[in-house]
Design a protein around this motif. Structure first.
Motif, mmCIF file in Angstrom:
data_model
loop_
_atom_site.group_PDB
_atom_site.id
_atom_site.type_symbol
_atom_site.label_atom_id
_atom_site.label_comp_id
_atom_site.label_asym_id
_atom_site.label_seq_id
_atom_site.Cartn_x
_atom_site.Cartn_y
_atom_site.Cartn_z
ATOM 1 N N THR A 172 0.833 -1.197 0.000
ATOM 2 C CA THR A 172 0.000 0.000 0.000
ATOM 3 C C THR A 172 0.869 1.250 0.000
ATOM 4 O O THR A 172 2.030 1.234 0.423
ATOM 5 C CB THR A 172 -0.872 0.048 1.264
ATOM 6 O OG1 THR A 172 -0.009 0.224 2.411
ATOM 7 C CG2 THR A 172 -1.674 -1.227 1.432
ATOM 8 N N ARG A 173 0.232 2.339 -0.411
ATOM 9 C CA ARG A 173 0.917 3.624 -0.398
ATOM 10 C C ARG A 173 1.285 4.027 1.032
ATOM 11 O O ARG A 173 2.321 4.620 1.285
ATOM 12 C CB ARG A 173 0.025 4.674 -1.053
ATOM 13 C CG ARG A 173 0.727 5.995 -1.121
ATOM 14 C CD ARG A 173 0.323 6.842 -2.300
ATOM 15 N NE ARG A 173 1.111 8.054 -2.287
ATOM 16 C CZ ARG A 173 2.384 8.128 -2.702
ATOM 17 N NH1 ARG A 173 2.987 7.078 -3.192
ATOM 18 N NH2 ARG A 173 3.044 9.263 -2.639
ATOM 19 N N GLU A 174 0.409 3.682 1.968
ATOM 20 C CA GLU A 174 0.637 4.050 3.369
ATOM 21 C C GLU A 174 1.923 3.429 3.908
ATOM 22 O O GLU A 174 2.696 4.061 4.633
ATOM 23 C CB GLU A 174 -0.533 3.595 4.255
ATOM 24 C CG GLU A 174 -1.829 4.364 4.042
ATOM 25 C CD GLU A 174 -2.431 4.143 2.667
ATOM 26 O OE1 GLU A 174 -2.909 5.137 2.067
ATOM 27 O OE2 GLU A 174 -2.426 2.986 2.173
ATOM 28 N N GLN A 175 2.177 2.178 3.537
ATOM 29 C CA GLN A 175 3.420 1.513 3.951
ATOM 30 C C GLN A 175 4.630 2.296 3.457
ATOM 31 O O GLN A 175 5.586 2.541 4.194
ATOM 32 C CB GLN A 175 3.490 0.131 3.311
ATOM 33 C CG GLN A 175 3.074 -1.033 4.147
ATOM 34 C CD GLN A 175 3.143 -2.301 3.321
ATOM 35 O OE1 GLN A 175 2.440 -2.445 2.327
ATOM 36 N NE2 GLN A 175 3.995 -3.213 3.718
ATOM 37 N N TYR A 176 4.567 2.650 2.164
ATOM 38 C CA TYR A 176 5.669 3.395 1.542
ATOM 39 C C TYR A 176 5.850 4.746 2.224
ATOM 40 O O TYR A 176 6.965 5.141 2.575
ATOM 41 C CB TYR A 176 5.391 3.544 0.051
ATOM 42 C CG TYR A 176 6.348 4.441 -0.698
ATOM 43 C CD1 TYR A 176 5.884 5.556 -1.397
ATOM 44 C CD2 TYR A 176 7.720 4.179 -0.733
ATOM 45 C CE1 TYR A 176 6.745 6.381 -2.105
ATOM 46 C CE2 TYR A 176 8.586 4.999 -1.434
ATOM 47 C CZ TYR A 176 8.092 6.099 -2.117
ATOM 48 O OH TYR A 176 8.951 6.914 -2.811
ATOM 49 N N GLU A 177 4.752 5.435 2.468
ATOM 50 C CA GLU A 177 4.844 6.757 3.099
ATOM 51 C C GLU A 177 5.382 6.664 4.517
ATOM 52 O O GLU A 177 6.125 7.539 4.962
ATOM 53 C CB GLU A 177 3.482 7.453 3.061
ATOM 54 C CG GLU A 177 3.248 8.077 1.685
ATOM 55 C CD GLU A 177 1.881 8.701 1.513
ATOM 56 O OE1 GLU A 177 1.058 8.609 2.448
ATOM 57 O OE2 GLU A 177 1.638 9.267 0.429
ATOM 58 N N LYS A 178 5.046 5.583 5.187
ATOM 59 C CA LYS A 178 5.578 5.412 6.547
ATOM 60 C C LYS A 178 7.097 5.224 6.506
ATOM 61 O O LYS A 178 7.830 5.809 7.304
ATOM 62 C CB LYS A 178 4.904 4.228 7.249
ATOM 63 C CG LYS A 178 5.441 4.055 8.670
ATOM 64 C CD LYS A 178 4.685 3.063 9.513
ATOM 65 C CE LYS A 178 5.022 3.239 10.997
ATOM 66 N NZ LYS A 178 6.482 3.191 11.275
ATOM 67 N N ASN A 219 2.142 6.047 -6.396
ATOM 68 C CA ASN A 219 1.209 7.066 -6.857
ATOM 69 C C ASN A 219 1.505 7.520 -8.271
ATOM 70 O O ASN A 219 1.484 8.705 -8.591
ATOM 71 C CB ASN A 219 1.268 8.296 -5.926
ATOM 72 C CG ASN A 219 -0.077 8.984 -5.850
ATOM 73 O OD1 ASN A 219 -1.104 8.363 -6.065
ATOM 74 N ND2 ASN A 219 -0.044 10.269 -5.558
ATOM 75 N N GLN A 222 8.573 8.579 5.923
ATOM 76 C CA GLN A 222 8.479 9.415 7.110
ATOM 77 C C GLN A 222 9.487 9.003 8.168
ATOM 78 O O GLN A 222 10.013 9.848 8.885
ATOM 79 C CB GLN A 222 7.103 9.278 7.721
ATOM 80 C CG GLN A 222 6.231 10.504 7.603
ATOM 81 C CD GLN A 222 4.802 10.084 7.828
ATOM 82 O OE1 GLN A 222 4.514 9.307 8.761
ATOM 83 N NE2 GLN A 222 3.932 10.526 6.961
#
Lengths: 223, 225
Positions: free
Chosen positions: A37-43, A221, A46
């Motif tokens: 998921t994108r959230e994993q990548y963004e974490k 994305n 971060q």
């Protein structure tokens, strides 16, 4: 002590596959975290885990290593797969880089349109059979040894067998004019650690498909 | 002992420029043979001088080395520009690979069709200022040392300076938000071997003259498929 190396990437080959091959050939157990998921990548971004915001990333010996070649060089050096001196390193580097150039042509194949794919197949066959495979056939013929460099298994052999198998998936007869490479392929495949990696259930990934492209685009994305 | 290394390539930057930078930084004199005709290229192939039928090719220490990274690795090792241990080498490799990624994008700029040029330039600037330069700015700021790795001059510094200068050719004020990199650029440029390489008359090559591109490509019969 250090734990097992941990690989961060998609659940697919891509640029991480060569690293899986090298670790497996060296008999090193490793863990994997798959980006879905994108959230994993963004974490990961971060947390500052991806130096240049990119994967592959490998946690190894207290480092969060990025950049495929940097990781491969480190692993090769650590597990004595980089030759015994500077001249052998130079040969290994040349062969590995040549092999990786061929793999670059094959790696993009699944992303192409059907018409582009047809053209790419011809390119794979041409480059493999006229530019790269003849070189390795000759190297083996000239010294008559089992391995490309220094009469022992090195990164050069592992990179080459990965490339040969990738090429054969696209053009099954690609080794037809290269008898020594056929023997090389059989011999390297039979090395216990590599034999294990080639068996079902290992961490080797299957050829890429449309699903992988969709996942990658979602995670990064991309439109 | 050994003769000077001899570089075979076009009379232009391309993939050979990083090799010129590294040899120059190491204070190593080198010769160059410039490919100007298809016949020259075909002769090299017939003579078996180009392992994968490609240049760059560098004759060094009895080897005809090809593949840019292989050549750079060898020179860096030989001239102690590759860190003092495995961990430093790992860090240098990470920095250098990223620098080469940025370099690769910049190198392709002259090859863009006119309608794609503006967008490509925007990509170069974006990647340089949001992906790559911030990392080096932070690395230098965090340790406060003069060089990227191990408090010692290495190929990471040379390759970063080369890329900074290429990026500035795309956008002269590209370092405006990176004060530490500005100081780094000045400092590394002042190292005697590098200062010499940056002066007119050195073997450093100018940016690609796009008008010459068709001729260069024709040596390899590219564009005639």
């Amino acid at each position: 002590m250090a734990g097992k190396p941990k690989l961060y990437y998609f659940n697919g080959r891509g640029r991480m596959e060569s690293i899986r091959w090298l670790l497996a050939a060296a008999g090193v157990e490793f863990e994997e975290e798959f980006l879905e998921t994108r959230e994993q990548y963004e974490k990961l971004l971060q947390d500052g885990a991806l130096l240049f915001q990119q994967v592959p990333m490998v946690e190894i010996d207290g480092m969060k290593m990025v950049q495929t070649r940097a990781i491969l060089s480190y692993v090769a050096g650590k597990y004595n797969l980089y030759g015994k001196d500077l001249k052998e390193r130079a040969m290994i580097d040349m062969y590995v880089e040549g092999t990786r150039d061929l793999m670059d042509v094959i790696r993009v194949h699944h992303k192409l349109s059907p018409k582009e794919k047809e053209k790419n197949l011809a390119l794979i066959e041409e480059k493999a059979t006229t530019r790269y495979l003849p070189v390795y056939e000759k190297v083996l013929d000239d010294h008559g040894q089992d391995f490309l460099v220094g009469n022992q298994l090195t990164w050069a052999d592992i990179q080459l067998i990965e490339a040969i198998l990738m090429a054969e998936e696209k053009v099954s007869t690609i080794l037809s004019r290269f008898p020594l490479l056929q023997v090389f392929k059989a011999r390297i495949s039979n090395i216990p650690t590599i034999k294990k990696f080639l068996q079902p259930g290992s961490q080797r990934k299957p050829p890429p498909d449309e699903k992988l492209v969709v996942t990658a685009n979602r995670v990064f994305n991309r439109k | 002992m050994s003769r000077k290394p001899k570089l075979t390539y076009f009379n232009g930057r391309g993939r050979m420029e990083s090799v010129r930078w590294l040899l120059a930084a190491a204070g190593v004199e080198f010769e160059e043979e410039f490919l100007e005709t298809r016949e020259q290229y075909q002769k090299l192939i017939k003579d078996g001088a180009l392992l994968f039928q490609q240049v760059p090719m560098v004759e060094i220490d009895g080897m005809k080395m090809v593949q840019t990274r292989a050549i750079l690795n060898y020179i860096a090792w030989k001239h102690n520009l590759y860190g003092k241990d495995v961990k430093e080498r790992a860090l240098i490799d990470m920095y250098v690979e990223a620098t080469m990624d940025l370099n690769e994008i910049i190198m392709h700029h002259p090859l863009q069709p006119p309608e794609a040029k503006a967008k490509h330039l925007a990509t170069i600037i974006e990647k340089a200022t949001t992906r790559y330069f911030p990392v080096y700015e932070k690395a230098l700021k965090d340790h406060g040392q003069d060089f990227l790795v191990g408090n010692r001059f290495s190929r990471a510094d040379v390759q970063l300076l080369e890329t900074i200068l290429m990026a500035e050719e795309c956008k002269p004020d590209i370092l405006s938000k990176f004060p530490v990199l500005q100081a780094f650029k000045a400092r590394i440029s002042n190292i005697p071997t590098i200062k010499k390489f940056l002066q007119p008359g050195s073997q450093r090559k100018p940016p690609l003259d796009v008008k010459l591109l068709p001729k260069v490509l024709s040596i390899f019969n590219i564009g005639n498929e």
